[in-house]
Design an enzyme around this catalytic site. Structure first.
Site, PDB file in Angstrom:
ATOM      1  N   GLY A 164       0.868  -1.326   0.110  1.00  0.00           N
ATOM      2  CA  GLY A 164       0.049  -0.127   0.002  1.00  0.00           C
ATOM      3  C   GLY A 164       0.877   1.080   0.196  1.00  0.00           C
ATOM      4  N   ASP A 165       2.042   1.407   0.968  1.00  0.00           N
ATOM      5  CA  ASP A 165       2.817   2.435   0.994  1.00  0.00           C
ATOM      6  C   ASP A 165       3.552   2.538  -0.493  1.00  0.00           C
ATOM      7  OD1 ASP A 165       2.713   3.549   3.727  1.00  0.00           O
ATOM      8  OD2 ASP A 165       3.219   1.516   4.097  1.00  0.00           O
ATOM      9  N   THR A 166       4.169   1.342  -0.884  1.00  0.00           N
ATOM     10  CA  THR A 166       4.816   1.679  -2.291  1.00  0.00           C
ATOM     11  C   THR A 166       4.016   1.841  -3.480  1.00  0.00           C
ATOM     12  OG1 THR A 166       5.143  -0.542  -2.432  1.00  0.00           O
ATOM     13  CG2 THR A 166       6.925   0.222  -1.444  1.00  0.00           C
TER      14      THR A 166
END
Length: 393
Positions: A164-166
């Site tokens: 999700g972050d990347t």
């Protein structure tokens, strides 16, 4: 000559989304100045697995570290001067935090009209949930990812990385690159608003229209994608092997490779829809065949019959693979703390302006204070000493 050489990025984010966006921009040649809180710095410095935490060496490569306490006026004033000399600002704080520190986008753009501001957050800068705290895993859950990952009879699973972050960082970087083109035409900067849940939602393929059109809800399906067959990891005598023959012509070639060409035209498997309907039965047939062979033997057959397939790799297999080596997919970087360290290269590959690692991750917080604050902002040593004594840097 790298694609973004000559551009200056100020990175205010911590942990993963903001710093990964900074890593991507740095790999493409931008000068990335990472602002860390004095003392411990970015928590990513101690993240990762294994006896020593080396994940920092990847995400902070090509960056310069300065320290600044953004919770006090002296630190805020210092960073505001720094932003005034930047092309790009990257941040991933909870919405409202930047405004509280005096870094509202309208204010920053009034002082630096060409500034591009990439903002990454859980739910975006607007909407009823915007002021909620959000991490990558929450964005994966709300964006639809977590629900469909795992075995049908078990709770949702997660990937082994913070996808999700990347993803959000990648969309933030994409927004920056588009904004740079707009700026080249108009001279104007702008704000990029990248939300964790929306970045995940973007890669959910037909999940929403399938429900909207026919009421179909995707469920967890383990190692397969329902209706797409054969496409799975199969068990060999000495390991696991991935085969993707989910196309009529590919399935016919796989049937020949298996020594069962009649299955290629068998009504149960001959078409995409038929294979999807009989997916579990088909996978059992293929598994029964691969179980009689080694990974090397199956691999040789897949190459001979030109079928998309591949070994299931861990880090040791990646490091030993000649294709990885030939393309510099994994590179060796001389780090300040750990000596030579292997890590993923810079992607995608660009023919005229190649990306790469020009400098290792800074080993200490504020390592480049003198260079950035002294040379770029023209501050005297006495002033830096005063700011340090005041806890501002």
């Amino acid at each position: 000559m790298s694609a973004l050489k000559g551009l200056r990025v100020v990175e205010l984010g911590q942990l993963l989304a903001g710093p990964f966006c900074g890593q991507l921009l740095g790999d493409m040649g931008a000068e990335v100045i990472k602002v860390e809180p004095p003392g411990a710095g970015d928590p990513m410095r101690v993240w990762g697995q294994g006896a020593e935490k080396v994940q920092w060496e990847v995400i902070a490569r090509n960056k310069k570290s300065v320290s600044a306490n953004l919770r006090i006026p002296e630190g805020q004033a210092l960073v505001r001067k720094l932003i005034g000399k930047a092309d790009i600002l990257v941040e991933n704080f909870k919405p409202g935090t930047m405004e509280k520190w005096g870094f509202a986008p309208d204010t920053l753009l009034a002082e630096n009209p060409s500034l591009i501001i990439a903002r990454m957050s859980g739910y975006g800068q607007t909407g009823p949930y915007s002021d909620r705290a959000g991490f990558g895993g929450i964005g994966e859950a709300m964006g639809g990812w977590r629900y469909i990952v795992g075995e049908p009879d078990r709770p949702p699973s997660r990937m082994g990385v913070s996808i999700g972050d990347t993803l959000t960082a990648t969309y933030g970087c994409m927004g920056v690159l588009a904004a740079l083109h707009h700026r080249s035409v108009t001279g104007q900067g702008q704000v990029i608003d990248a939300a964790l849940y929306e970045s995940v939602l973007q890669v959910m393929e037909g999940l929403v229209p399938e429900y909207d059109h026919s009421g179909f809800i995707r469920e967890r399906s383990g190692s397969i994608l329902r209706g797409i067959a054969p496409s799975n990891v199969y068990i060999c005598k000495d390991g696991e092997y991935m085969i993707g023959a989910n196309k009529d012509s590919l399935w016919q070639r796989l049937a020949e490779a298996m020594g069962m060409p009649e299955l290629g035209t068998d009504a149960r498997y001959a078409t995409h829809l038929a294979r999807g309907h009989n997916q579990l039965e088909l996978d059992e047939r293929i598994n029964a065949w691969t179980a009689t062979l080694t990974v090397d033997e199956v691999d040789a057959l897949m190459i001979k019959y030109s079928i998309p397939a591949g070994r299931v790799y861990r880090a040791p297999e990646m490091l030993a693979d000649p294709h990885f080596q030939a393309r510099d997919a994994i590179i060796e970087v001389e780090t300040e703390r750990y000596g030579k360290l292997k890590m993923q290269g810079a992607f995608p590959k660009m023919s005229a302006t190649p990306s790469g690692v020009r400098s290792p991750a800074p080993s200490t917080v504020g390592q480049h204070n003198v260079e950035i604050y002294g040379e770029l902002l023209g501050m005297e040593a006495q002033e830096l000493d005063r700011l340090k004594a005041a806890g501002a840097i």
